[in-house]
Design a protein around this motif. Structure first.
Motif, PDB file in Angstrom:
ATOM      1  N   GLY A  80       0.779  -1.231   0.000  1.00 26.47           N
ATOM      2  CA  GLY A  80       0.000   0.000   0.000  1.00 26.47           C
ATOM      3  C   GLY A  80       0.808   1.276   0.000  1.00 26.47           C
ATOM      4  N   THR A  81       2.097   1.193  -0.354  1.00 31.47           N
ATOM      5  CA  THR A  81       2.942   2.394  -0.330  1.00 31.47           C
ATOM      6  C   THR A  81       3.237   2.929  -1.725  1.00 31.47           C
ATOM      7  OG1 THR A  81       4.899   0.978  -0.177  1.00 31.47           O
ATOM      8  CG2 THR A  81       4.016   1.837   1.873  1.00 31.47           C
ATOM      9  N   GLY A  82       2.555   2.409  -2.754  1.00 38.07           N
ATOM     10  CA  GLY A  82       2.673   2.981  -4.090  1.00 38.07           C
ATOM     11  C   GLY A  82       3.632   2.271  -5.026  1.00 38.07           C
ATOM     12  N   LYS A  83       4.135   1.109  -4.658  1.00 38.87           N
ATOM     13  CA  LYS A  83       5.142   0.435  -5.489  1.00 38.87           C
ATOM     14  C   LYS A  83       4.571   0.054  -6.857  1.00 38.87           C
ATOM     15  CE  LYS A  83       5.916  -2.953  -2.629  1.00 38.87           C
ATOM     16  NZ  LYS A  83       4.833  -2.637  -1.659  1.00 38.87           N
ATOM     17  N   SER A  84       3.432  -0.623  -6.865  1.00 34.97           N
ATOM     18  CA  SER A  84       2.844  -1.045  -8.143  1.00 34.97           C
ATOM     19  C   SER A  84       2.352   0.159  -8.944  1.00 34.97           C
ATOM     20  CB  SER A  84       1.688  -2.027  -7.903  1.00 34.97           C
ATOM     21  OG  SER A  84       2.179  -3.247  -7.380  1.00 34.97           O
ATOM     22  N   THR A  85       1.830   1.171  -8.267  1.00 36.19           N
ATOM     23  CA  THR A  85       1.385   2.380  -8.970  1.00 36.19           C
ATOM     24  C   THR A  85       2.569   3.066  -9.642  1.00 36.19           C
ATOM     25  OG1 THR A  85      -0.411   2.681  -7.384  1.00 36.19           O
ATOM     26  CG2 THR A  85       0.222   4.598  -8.695  1.00 36.19           C
ATOM     27  N   PHE A  86       3.701   3.116  -8.960  1.00 32.88           N
ATOM     28  CA  PHE A  86       4.918   3.685  -9.548  1.00 32.88           C
ATOM     29  C   PHE A  86       5.285   2.940 -10.833  1.00 32.88           C
ATOM     30  CE2 PHE A  86       9.707   3.299  -9.533  1.00 32.88           C
ATOM     31  CZ  PHE A  86       9.953   4.541 -10.088  1.00 32.88           C
ATOM     32  N   LEU A  87       5.228   1.617 -10.790  1.00 37.20           N
ATOM     33  CA  LEU A  87       5.573   0.816 -11.959  1.00 37.20           C
ATOM     34  C   LEU A  87       4.593   1.076 -13.099  1.00 37.20           C
ATOM     35  CD1 LEU A  87       7.956  -1.202 -11.910  1.00 37.20           C
ATOM     36  CD2 LEU A  87       6.286  -3.042 -11.852  1.00 37.20           C
ATOM     37  N   ARG A  88       3.308   1.122 -12.774  1.00 41.18           N
ATOM     38  CA  ARG A  88       2.289   1.302 -13.807  1.00 41.18           C
ATOM     39  C   ARG A  88       2.327   2.708 -14.401  1.00 41.18           C
ATOM     40  NH1 ARG A  88      -1.766  -2.636 -13.806  1.00 41.18           N
ATOM     41  NH2 ARG A  88      -3.345  -1.120 -14.434  1.00 41.18           N
ATOM     42  N   CYS A  89       2.812   3.675 -13.637  1.00 41.35           N
ATOM     43  CA  CYS A  89       2.981   5.029 -14.189  1.00 41.35           C
ATOM     44  C   CYS A  89       4.135   5.067 -15.193  1.00 41.35           C
ATOM     45  CB  CYS A  89       3.235   6.042 -13.079  1.00 41.35           C
ATOM     46  SG  CYS A  89       1.763   6.513 -12.144  1.00 41.35           S
ATOM     47  N   LEU A  90       5.148   4.227 -15.017  1.00 39.82           N
ATOM     48  CA  LEU A  90       6.298   4.262 -15.917  1.00 39.82           C
ATOM     49  C   LEU A  90       5.915   3.919 -17.352  1.00 39.82           C
ATOM     50  CD1 LEU A  90       9.173   2.651 -13.804  1.00 39.82           C
ATOM     51  CD2 LEU A  90       8.698   5.072 -14.201  1.00 39.82           C
ATOM     52  N   ASN A  91       4.920   3.013 -17.522  1.00 47.42           N
ATOM     53  CA  ASN A  91       4.503   2.704 -18.896  1.00 47.42           C
ATOM     54  C   ASN A  91       3.087   3.202 -19.194  1.00 47.42           C
ATOM     55  OD1 ASN A  91       2.904   0.899 -17.545  1.00 47.42           O
ATOM     56  ND2 ASN A  91       3.627  -0.925 -18.613  1.00 47.42           N
ATOM     57  N   LEU A  92       2.610   4.125 -18.335  1.00 50.30           N
ATOM     58  CA  LEU A  92       1.347   4.844 -18.540  1.00 50.30           C
ATOM     59  C   LEU A  92       0.122   3.943 -18.515  1.00 50.30           C
ATOM     60  CD1 LEU A  92       2.358   7.536 -21.179  1.00 50.30           C
ATOM     61  CD2 LEU A  92       2.483   7.609 -18.685  1.00 50.30           C
ATOM     62  N   LEU A  93       0.222   2.793 -17.854  1.00 55.88           N
ATOM     63  CA  LEU A  93      -1.005   2.062 -17.544  1.00 55.88           C
ATOM     64  C   LEU A  93      -1.824   2.847 -16.522  1.00 55.88           C
ATOM     65  CD1 LEU A  93       0.215  -1.645 -17.365  1.00 55.88           C
ATOM     66  CD2 LEU A  93      -1.164  -0.578 -19.144  1.00 55.88           C
ATOM     67  N   GLU A  94      -1.141   3.639 -15.714  1.00 54.06           N
ATOM     68  CA  GLU A  94      -1.784   4.666 -14.885  1.00 54.06           C
ATOM     69  C   GLU A  94      -1.234   6.014 -15.328  1.00 54.06           C
ATOM     70  OE1 GLU A  94      -4.151   4.299 -12.863  1.00 54.06           O
ATOM     71  OE2 GLU A  94      -4.119   2.192 -12.277  1.00 54.06           O
ATOM     72  N   ARG A  95      -2.112   6.944 -15.578  1.00 53.66           N
ATOM     73  CA  ARG A  95      -1.672   8.277 -15.998  1.00 53.66           C
ATOM     74  C   ARG A  95      -1.351   9.104 -14.758  1.00 53.66           C
ATOM     75  NH1 ARG A  95      -0.323   9.935 -21.266  1.00 53.66           N
ATOM     76  NH2 ARG A  95       0.032  12.191 -21.133  1.00 53.66           N
ATOM     77  N   PRO A  96      -0.114   9.570 -14.600  1.00 54.10           N
ATOM     78  CA  PRO A  96       0.230  10.383 -13.428  1.00 54.10           C
ATOM     79  C   PRO A  96      -0.612  11.652 -13.339  1.00 54.10           C
ATOM     80  CG  PRO A  96       2.214   9.655 -14.572  1.00 54.10           C
ATOM     81  CD  PRO A  96       1.064   9.326 -15.464  1.00 54.10           C
ATOM     82  N   THR A  97      -0.862  12.085 -12.114  1.00 54.77           N
ATOM     83  CA  THR A  97      -1.571  13.339 -11.893  1.00 54.77           C
ATOM     84  C   THR A  97      -0.651  14.526 -12.146  1.00 54.77           C
ATOM     85  OG1 THR A  97      -2.855  12.174 -10.191  1.00 54.77           O
ATOM     86  CG2 THR A  97      -3.022  14.576 -10.241  1.00 54.77           C
ATOM     87  N   THR A 154      21.178  -4.218  -8.842  1.00 51.64           N
ATOM     88  CA  THR A 154      22.280  -3.263  -8.782  1.00 51.64           C
ATOM     89  C   THR A 154      21.968  -2.168  -7.767  1.00 51.64           C
ATOM     90  OG1 THR A 154      21.330  -2.004 -10.627  1.00 51.64           O
ATOM     91  CG2 THR A 154      22.989  -3.664 -11.160  1.00 51.64           C
ATOM     92  N   ARG A 155      20.674  -1.806  -7.651  1.00 52.04           N
ATOM     93  CA  ARG A 155      20.230  -0.861  -6.634  1.00 52.04           C
ATOM     94  C   ARG A 155      18.861  -1.275  -6.124  1.00 52.04           C
ATOM     95  NH1 ARG A 155      19.547   4.912  -8.054  1.00 52.04           N
ATOM     96  NH2 ARG A 155      19.240   4.225 -10.202  1.00 52.04           N
ATOM     97  N   VAL A 156      18.530  -0.793  -4.928  1.00 55.70           N
ATOM     98  CA  VAL A 156      17.242  -1.090  -4.298  1.00 55.70           C
ATOM     99  C   VAL A 156      16.567   0.222  -3.926  1.00 55.70           C
ATOM    100  CG1 VAL A 156      16.087  -2.211  -2.348  1.00 55.70           C
ATOM    101  CG2 VAL A 156      18.100  -3.291  -3.394  1.00 55.70           C
ATOM    102  N   PHE A 157      15.271   0.343  -4.269  1.00 53.76           N
ATOM    103  CA  PHE A 157      14.451   1.466  -3.830  1.00 53.76           C
ATOM    104  C   PHE A 157      13.547   0.965  -2.707  1.00 53.76           C
ATOM    105  CE2 PHE A 157      14.230   3.566  -8.338  1.00 53.76           C
ATOM    106  CZ  PHE A 157      15.584   3.872  -8.247  1.00 53.76           C
ATOM    107  N   TYR A 158      13.623   1.601  -1.544  1.00 55.78           N
ATOM    108  CA  TYR A 158      12.645   1.313  -0.489  1.00 55.78           C
ATOM    109  C   TYR A 158      11.578   2.399  -0.544  1.00 55.78           C
ATOM    110  CZ  TYR A 158      10.363   1.000   4.016  1.00 55.78           C
ATOM    111  OH  TYR A 158       9.397   0.888   4.987  1.00 55.78           O
ATOM    112  N   MET A 159      10.323   1.997  -0.765  1.00 52.75           N
ATOM    113  CA  MET A 159       9.216   2.953  -0.862  1.00 52.75           C
ATOM    114  C   MET A 159       8.368   2.922   0.391  1.00 52.75           C
ATOM    115  SD  MET A 159       7.870   3.062  -4.817  1.00 52.75           S
ATOM    116  CE  MET A 159       6.893   4.537  -4.448  1.00 52.75           C
ATOM    117  N   ASP A 160       7.988   4.108   0.836  1.00 55.34           N
ATOM    118  CA  ASP A 160       7.105   4.252   1.986  1.00 55.34           C
ATOM    119  C   ASP A 160       6.406   5.601   1.860  1.00 55.34           C
ATOM    120  OD1 ASP A 160       5.861   4.046   4.500  1.00 55.34           O
ATOM    121  OD2 ASP A 160       7.602   3.005   5.344  1.00 55.34           O
ATOM    122  N   GLU A 161       5.129   5.618   2.228  1.00 50.44           N
ATOM    123  CA  GLU A 161       4.330   6.857   2.200  1.00 50.44           C
ATOM    124  C   GLU A 161       4.341   7.520   0.828  1.00 50.44           C
ATOM    125  OE1 GLU A 161       5.646   9.347   5.373  1.00 50.44           O
ATOM    126  OE2 GLU A 161       5.021   7.952   6.936  1.00 50.44           O
ATOM    127  N   GLY A 162       4.382   6.715  -0.233  1.00 47.94           N
ATOM    128  CA  GLY A 162       4.267   7.250  -1.581  1.00 47.94           C
ATOM    129  C   GLY A 162       5.504   7.908  -2.131  1.00 47.94           C
TER     130      GLY A 162
END
Length: 362
Positions: free
Chosen positions: A37-54, A204-212
């Motif tokens: 629930g911290t936005g990980k999948s939404t971030f991914l879906r925004c990268l290929n515009l399956l979700e349109r960013p606000t 090679t790198r890790v992103f830790y996501m929290d609070e969007g």
């Protein structure tokens, strides 16, 4: 290859992504981890515009994909995606599923599409299943077919959205093994995953996501062995986490110390360590930070496994490490803090705030 600036996404007025910033180089393997629930999948879906960013900006190979007139179809041909659910067409055979997009979008001949599909089935270890229907395969086998289908478009980037979350535990490793092998080919990958050992080994790198937001980013060793921020450490090491917003005008030291004591007791912190924690927090807050700022966010993490204590203080103001200052009133406090801490880090965090991280000696 990918540049994200101030990415923002809301659903029904609620922010899911809030000022996400990232750069991903060609050939990198980025694992995105964090609580649900911290936005990980939404971030991914925004990268290929399956979700349109606000709001915000995304560039892929220097092209602003959010600009009016941007060729979204061309972007998606460059950026493959593997979902949590396999989404195979149930009425098509395995090889027909893989051939479909290259035939219809890349206009490949049936012979070329079939040859490439068979090569990919060899890659994922399923050449003997080319004429099977998806319903005849296990979940792990269906996900391996989904990976082959994504690769059939010859993407430069491939996104994985929790590719093992829908699988029985016995099938997880077969899918992760395929992704490990892909990592050796040089293709750029962004992987949302809850498999921590896999993220550590393949990234090679890790992103830790929290609070969007991308709350902390670093090498696998940096994130898993020496996280700099309290919530990252709490997630990685299963720490208990105490958070308190303190205002100088209303600050009650005795009340604060009582709250810390209750938290420490829940985490089974030894009495001697609790004494040092209370001493450290009193010296830091009263003699070093409150003379400089009116508001402080305190985050204390205690590892349930090792007993390690991390103390984070976060505040706005002049970007300076107060432990490097030479003002006389705080000198004794600085001596006490340095004596009781095995590690001290100061940095400006992603919200442009001062953050002081203290790891207490055990």
């Amino acid at each position: 290859m990918i540049q994200v600036r101030h990415l923002y996404k809301e659903f029904d007025g609620t922010a899911v992504l809030n000022d996400v910033n990232a750069e991903i180089q060609k050939g990198e393997i980025i694992s995105v981890i964090g609580p649900s629930g911290t936005g990980k999948s939404t971030f991914l879906r925004c990268l290929n515009l399956l979700e349109r960013p606000t709001g915000g900006k995304i560039q892929v190979d220097g092209v602003d994909i959010l600009a009016p007139g941007a060729d979204v179809s061309k972007l998606r041909m460059k950026m493959g995606m593997v979902f949590q659910q396999f989404n195979l067409f149930p009425h098509l055979t395995v090889i027909e599923n893989i051939m479909l997009a290259p035939r219809s979008l890349l206009k490949q001949s049936p012979a070329d599409a079939r040859k490439r599909a068979r090569e990919l089935l060899e890659l994922v270890g399923l050449i003997n299943k080319e004429n099977a229907l998806p319903g005849e395969l296990s979940g792990g086998q269906q996900q391996r077919v989904a990976i082959a289908r994504a690769l059939a478009m010859n993407p430069e980037i491939i996104l994985f959205d929790e590719p093992t979350s829908a699988l029985d535990p016995t099938m997880v490793n077969e899918v992760l093994s395929v992704i490990r092998n892909l990592a050796k080919t040089g293709i750029t990958m962004v992987i949302v995953t809850h498999e921590m050992r896999f993220a550590r080994d393949v990234s090679t790198r890790v992103f830790y996501m929290d609070e969007g937001v991308i709350y902390e980013a670093g090498t696998p060793a940096g994130i898993f062995d020496a996280p700099k921020r309290a919530k990252t450490a709490a997630f990685i090491h299963q720490q208990g986490l105490f958070v308190s917003e303190l205002a100088k005008k209303e600050f009650d030291l005795y009340h604060f110390q009582a709250e810390v004591e209750l938290f420490a007791e829940r985490c089974r912190l030894p009495a001697r360590q609790l004494h040092y924690l209370q001493l450290l927090s009193e010296e830091l807050l009263m003699n070093i930070l409150f003379p400089r700022t009116g508001r402080i966010r305190v985050e204390i993490g205690i590892s349930e496994e090792t007993g390690k204590v991390d103390f984070h203080a976060i505040w706005s103001g002049n970007p300076e490490n107060p432990l490097d200052a030479d003002d006389e009133p705080g000198e004794m406090a600085r001596i006490i803090i340095r004596k009781r801490c095995s590690e001290i880090d100061f940095f400006i965090n992603s919200e442009k705030l001062n953050e002081l991280h203290l790891e207490m000696q055990q």
